[in-house]
Design a protein around this motif. Structure first.
Motif, mmCIF file in Angstrom:
data_model
loop_
_atom_site.group_PDB
_atom_site.id
_atom_site.type_symbol
_atom_site.label_atom_id
_atom_site.label_comp_id
_atom_site.label_asym_id
_atom_site.label_seq_id
_atom_site.Cartn_x
_atom_site.Cartn_y
_atom_site.Cartn_z
ATOM 1 N N PHE A 10 35.377 27.992 48.863
ATOM 2 C CA PHE A 10 36.321 28.691 48.010
ATOM 3 C C PHE A 10 35.566 29.365 46.878
ATOM 4 N N VAL A 11 35.865 30.616 46.665
ATOM 5 C CA VAL A 11 35.201 31.405 45.631
ATOM 6 C C VAL A 11 36.271 31.974 44.701
ATOM 7 N N THR A 12 36.000 31.928 43.401
ATOM 8 C CA THR A 12 36.948 32.489 42.445
ATOM 9 C C THR A 12 36.261 33.559 41.606
ATOM 10 N N THR A 13 37.072 34.326 40.923
ATOM 11 C CA THR A 13 36.540 35.336 40.009
ATOM 12 C C THR A 13 36.024 34.649 38.751
ATOM 13 N N ARG A 14 35.278 35.377 37.943
ATOM 14 C CA ARG A 14 34.819 34.828 36.660
ATOM 15 C C ARG A 14 36.016 34.416 35.805
ATOM 16 N N GLU A 15 37.020 35.270 35.804
ATOM 17 C CA GLU A 15 38.196 35.011 34.982
ATOM 18 C C GLU A 15 38.929 33.741 35.436
ATOM 19 N N GLN A 16 39.058 33.554 36.726
ATOM 20 C CA GLN A 16 39.706 32.347 37.246
ATOM 21 C C GLN A 16 38.860 31.124 36.929
ATOM 22 N N THR A 17 37.553 31.266 36.981
ATOM 23 C CA THR A 17 36.659 30.152 36.655
ATOM 24 C C THR A 17 36.814 29.745 35.192
ATOM 25 N N ASP A 20 40.169 27.966 34.908
ATOM 26 C CA ASP A 20 40.137 26.622 35.508
ATOM 27 C C ASP A 20 39.329 25.642 34.664
ATOM 28 N N GLN A 48 42.702 40.880 33.368
ATOM 29 C CA GLN A 48 42.835 39.834 34.394
ATOM 30 C C GLN A 48 42.913 38.447 33.737
ATOM 31 N N THR A 49 42.122 38.220 32.706
ATOM 32 C CA THR A 49 42.160 36.944 31.988
ATOM 33 C C THR A 49 43.517 36.757 31.320
ATOM 34 N N LEU A 52 46.232 35.748 33.802
ATOM 35 C CA LEU A 52 46.158 34.321 34.148
ATOM 36 C C LEU A 52 46.725 33.458 33.030
#
Length: 74
Positions: A10-17, A20, A48-49, A52
């Motif tokens: 599973f890979v996420t974007t920087r913003e999702q990281t 999380d 995007q941040t 979220l």
């Protein structure tokens, strides 16, 4: 030729990281490690941040805002 199945990745974007890790600092070895690691990211997509953050809570918005303020001051 041999191939092996190593499972899912599973890979996420920087913003999702960022989201999380701030929501669950224990996933990143605690809040101090989270802050230190996230400060090394060269850039984030602010829209995007924000998307979220707005889908979560005021508490999460405060955490992300605090991180951005820390980055700005450094």
């Amino acid at each position: 030729m041999r191939s092996k199945n190593f499972g899912s990745l599973f890979v996420t974007t920087r913003e999702q990281t960022v989201f999380d890790c701030l929501k669950h600092p224990e996933w990143a070895d605690g809040i101090e490690e989270t802050i230190r690691s996230l400060s090394m990211l060269p850039y984030l997509d602010a829209i995007q941040t924000a998307t979220l953050v707005l889908s979560d809570s005021a508490s999460m918005a405060a955490r992300v805002g605090w991180l951005f303020q820390m980055q700005k001051d450094n």
